[in-house]
Motif scaffolding. Sequence first.
Motif, PDB file in Angstrom:
ATOM      1  N   TRP A 173       0.657  -1.339  -0.023  1.00 13.64           N
ATOM      2  CA  TRP A 173      -0.024  -0.173  -0.132  1.00 13.64           C
ATOM      3  C   TRP A 173       0.826   1.080   0.133  1.00 13.64           C
ATOM      4  CZ3 TRP A 173      -3.645  -2.267   4.371  1.00 13.64           C
ATOM      5  CH2 TRP A 173      -4.365  -2.961   3.811  1.00 13.64           C
ATOM      6  N   ASN A 174       1.950   1.200   0.755  1.00 16.89           N
ATOM      7  CA  ASN A 174       2.779   2.384   0.769  1.00 16.89           C
ATOM      8  C   ASN A 174       3.508   2.502  -0.460  1.00 16.89           C
ATOM      9  OD1 ASN A 174       2.029   2.900   3.350  1.00 16.89           O
ATOM     10  ND2 ASN A 174       3.821   2.286   4.329  1.00 16.89           N
ATOM     11  N   HIS A 175       3.905   1.514  -1.208  1.00 20.30           N
ATOM     12  CA  HIS A 175       4.395   1.753  -2.462  1.00 20.30           C
ATOM     13  C   HIS A 175       3.552   2.264  -3.570  1.00 20.30           C
ATOM     14  CE1 HIS A 175       6.792   0.293  -6.070  1.00 20.30           C
ATOM     15  NE2 HIS A 175       5.602  -0.127  -6.668  1.00 20.30           N
ATOM     16  N   MET A 176       2.215   1.968  -3.410  1.00 23.55           N
ATOM     17  CA  MET A 176       1.267   2.271  -4.180  1.00 23.55           C
ATOM     18  C   MET A 176       0.722   3.741  -3.692  1.00 23.55           C
ATOM     19  SD  MET A 176       0.803   0.425  -6.953  1.00 23.55           S
ATOM     20  CE  MET A 176      -1.071   0.633  -7.117  1.00 23.55           C
ATOM     21  N   ASP A 177       0.982   4.027  -2.570  1.00 19.39           N
ATOM     22  CA  ASP A 177       0.619   5.346  -2.001  1.00 19.39           C
ATOM     23  C   ASP A 177      -0.880   5.103  -1.750  1.00 19.39           C
ATOM     24  OD1 ASP A 177       2.532   7.636  -1.432  1.00 19.39           O
ATOM     25  OD2 ASP A 177       3.104   7.601  -3.245  1.00 19.39           O
ATOM     26  N   ILE A 178      -1.518   4.172  -1.275  1.00 19.85           N
ATOM     27  CA  ILE A 178      -2.924   3.799  -0.769  1.00 19.85           C
ATOM     28  C   ILE A 178      -3.187   4.140   0.507  1.00 19.85           C
ATOM     29  CG2 ILE A 178      -4.599   2.083  -0.569  1.00 19.85           C
ATOM     30  CD1 ILE A 178      -3.347   0.702  -3.131  1.00 19.85           C
ATOM     31  N   ILE A 179      -3.535   5.179   0.722  1.00 20.88           N
ATOM     32  CA  ILE A 179      -3.988   5.467   2.289  1.00 20.88           C
ATOM     33  C   ILE A 179      -5.432   5.163   2.738  1.00 20.88           C
ATOM     34  CG2 ILE A 179      -2.667   7.700   2.143  1.00 20.88           C
ATOM     35  CD1 ILE A 179      -5.324   9.043   1.871  1.00 20.88           C
ATOM     36  N   ALA A 180      -6.327   4.622   1.829  1.00 17.72           N
ATOM     37  CA  ALA A 180      -7.575   4.143   2.364  1.00 17.72           C
ATOM     38  C   ALA A 180      -7.955   2.971   1.562  1.00 17.72           C
ATOM     39  CB  ALA A 180      -8.778   5.126   2.279  1.00 17.72           C
ATOM     40  N   PRO A 181      -7.428   1.630   1.826  1.00 18.39           N
ATOM     41  CA  PRO A 181      -7.662   0.433   1.296  1.00 18.39           C
ATOM     42  C   PRO A 181      -9.314   0.223   1.580  1.00 18.39           C
ATOM     43  CG  PRO A 181      -6.530  -0.249   3.244  1.00 18.39           C
ATOM     44  CD  PRO A 181      -6.588   1.372   3.069  1.00 18.39           C
ATOM     45  N   PHE A 182      -9.904  -0.646   0.453  1.00 22.58           N
ATOM     46  CA  PHE A 182     -11.155  -1.034   0.516  1.00 22.58           C
ATOM     47  C   PHE A 182     -11.493  -2.361   0.059  1.00 22.58           C
ATOM     48  CE2 PHE A 182     -11.013   0.437  -3.774  1.00 22.58           C
ATOM     49  CZ  PHE A 182     -11.429  -0.589  -4.732  1.00 22.58           C
ATOM     50  N   ASN A 183     -12.582  -2.999   0.833  1.00 21.32           N
ATOM     51  CA  ASN A 183     -12.847  -4.446   0.225  1.00 21.32           C
ATOM     52  C   ASN A 183     -13.144  -4.673  -1.083  1.00 21.32           C
ATOM     53  OD1 ASN A 183     -13.636  -6.991   0.149  1.00 21.32           O
ATOM     54  ND2 ASN A 183     -14.971  -7.023   1.946  1.00 21.32           N
ATOM     55  N   GLY A 184     -12.091  -5.272  -1.984  1.00 19.48           N
ATOM     56  CA  GLY A 184     -12.267  -5.205  -3.221  1.00 19.48           C
ATOM     57  C   GLY A 184     -13.037  -6.502  -3.963  1.00 19.48           C
ATOM     58  N   THR A 185     -13.754  -7.216  -3.199  1.00 17.57           N
ATOM     59  CA  THR A 185     -14.631  -8.224  -3.474  1.00 17.57           C
ATOM     60  C   THR A 185     -15.735  -7.680  -4.301  1.00 17.57           C
ATOM     61  OG1 THR A 185     -15.795  -8.222  -1.421  1.00 17.57           O
ATOM     62  CG2 THR A 185     -14.024 -10.032  -1.575  1.00 17.57           C
ATOM     63  N   MET A 186     -16.249  -6.401  -3.869  1.00 16.23           N
ATOM     64  CA  MET A 186     -16.973  -5.467  -4.548  1.00 16.23           C
ATOM     65  C   MET A 186     -17.154  -4.342  -3.578  1.00 16.23           C
ATOM     66  SD  MET A 186     -21.001  -7.037  -4.464  1.00 16.23           S
ATOM     67  CE  MET A 186     -21.552  -5.831  -5.512  1.00 16.23           C
TER      68      MET A 186
END
Length: 462
Positions: free
Chosen positions: A385-398
């Motif tokens: 996530w830090n590599h991608m600069d994602i601060i707010a991951p979400f549940n990607g199933t949908m």
Amino acid sequence: MGTHDGYHLWADAHAFYDSPLIPATTHHADLLTGQTAAWEQRLEATPNGALLRNNALFDALSGDGPLYFLHVTHALEEISEHGFLYPSGGCLVGSIYCAPLTVEGGGFRMHNLAQYVLNKEAPAFVSKVGEGRKPTPLIFEIDRPQRAYRGLAGVDYLRLGSIHLSIYNNLEYLLSHAERYTLREAVVSRVKNSTALLALAAAIAFEDARVAPGTFLKVLDEAIPRLPILGYLYFEALAEYLMLHSRTEQTQRLAQRGEFNNWLYKEALFVSFPDMAGKFDLSKFRPAPQNFDKILARIDASVDAEHARGYLRDRISYLVATRLFTPGRAPESWHRTRWEFDSLATLMGPLLGHLIHRELRTFGRYPDFYFYFDQHKALQAWNYWNHMDIIAPFNGTMPKGEVGINPAYPDLEYRIFRAAQDDAGRVHPVDQLKLTIAPRLVDIKYTLMRNNKWSVPNSTPK
């Protein structure tokens, strides 16, 4: 980051919603290209399929300005005493479990997921725990740095099987030789005794075999105790079906504001298993096939049970093929399968990883080390996530509305407020709390809800 640190595994564990819904660039595209394209069209053609691409959660994540999330805890006193808020494992791996908030009327309108958790699920749990506890809403205001990722990459916990297997291979020497042998044999036995379901799903997914939906669900029901990950697949497929096909007034009203109706799958869970409040375990999600029509009618009378059974047969078979079999491999001639761990890992590595991940919770001495297994996984997720600069991951199933806060994001700037709910259902900040989000998982012994997570030092509902 290179391949040695699992970067590719973590990239494959995310669903990128700003690219094709089910990416055709996966390793198994050569085997399931047709099904992949067909599912993309089938999902988007459902009554609520437009929300898969255009919804309030995505608008918030891809926009500018602060992010506002709601988190519910039943342990504010303990959290305040220690001064730290810890993430827990589960569908969001190692983040603070939240739901989106929308600025409205001098306060914040809660996403319907947050409404359910705060007003129904949390009170039901607290009534069991007792001790004078009460659910407390917390508002997070998060500053979005300029470099933050504006794309839509959600972690899909159903795709974590290969990661679980990889982590076990790195940490297996915490077990003795005898323990490792026993564990491997137990996992192989579970798979060997579940070939009826695995072969059936493979035939449907890869060969378009014609199987009566009722027959498939009966075989699935019998296999879930041996392959607990199937309970997760069943739950997610049913949740997906309900949210995409519901035509109730509430569903349509929520769709107008860009939200899937999360109450549907919550009710599907608690109508089927009312005792799960506080002890959430999707491995036990196993609605009796003979009660399927009655359960569906109680949840949503606008959906057709027969149509739902056909959908679940097709969708679960597809998920078995894409989430449990090794990418690029299609099992052949089940009667010729060599029932040895290493051979199965070649064909069904993700399935073995999911099975080991659950088995280790109660296996021999390993529960003493299990925290480090999940902490190891969280470290890898935070690194990605830090590599991608994602601060707010979400549940990607949908994109249901389940979103988290990356606790390891460098220089994360945020404010946390204790909140109160008004008569209109909006929440308002009451006072700012001096709490620090710490990048360390809460120990499993404090966790009362897995996957949808409650805990004592922290508290993360689903």
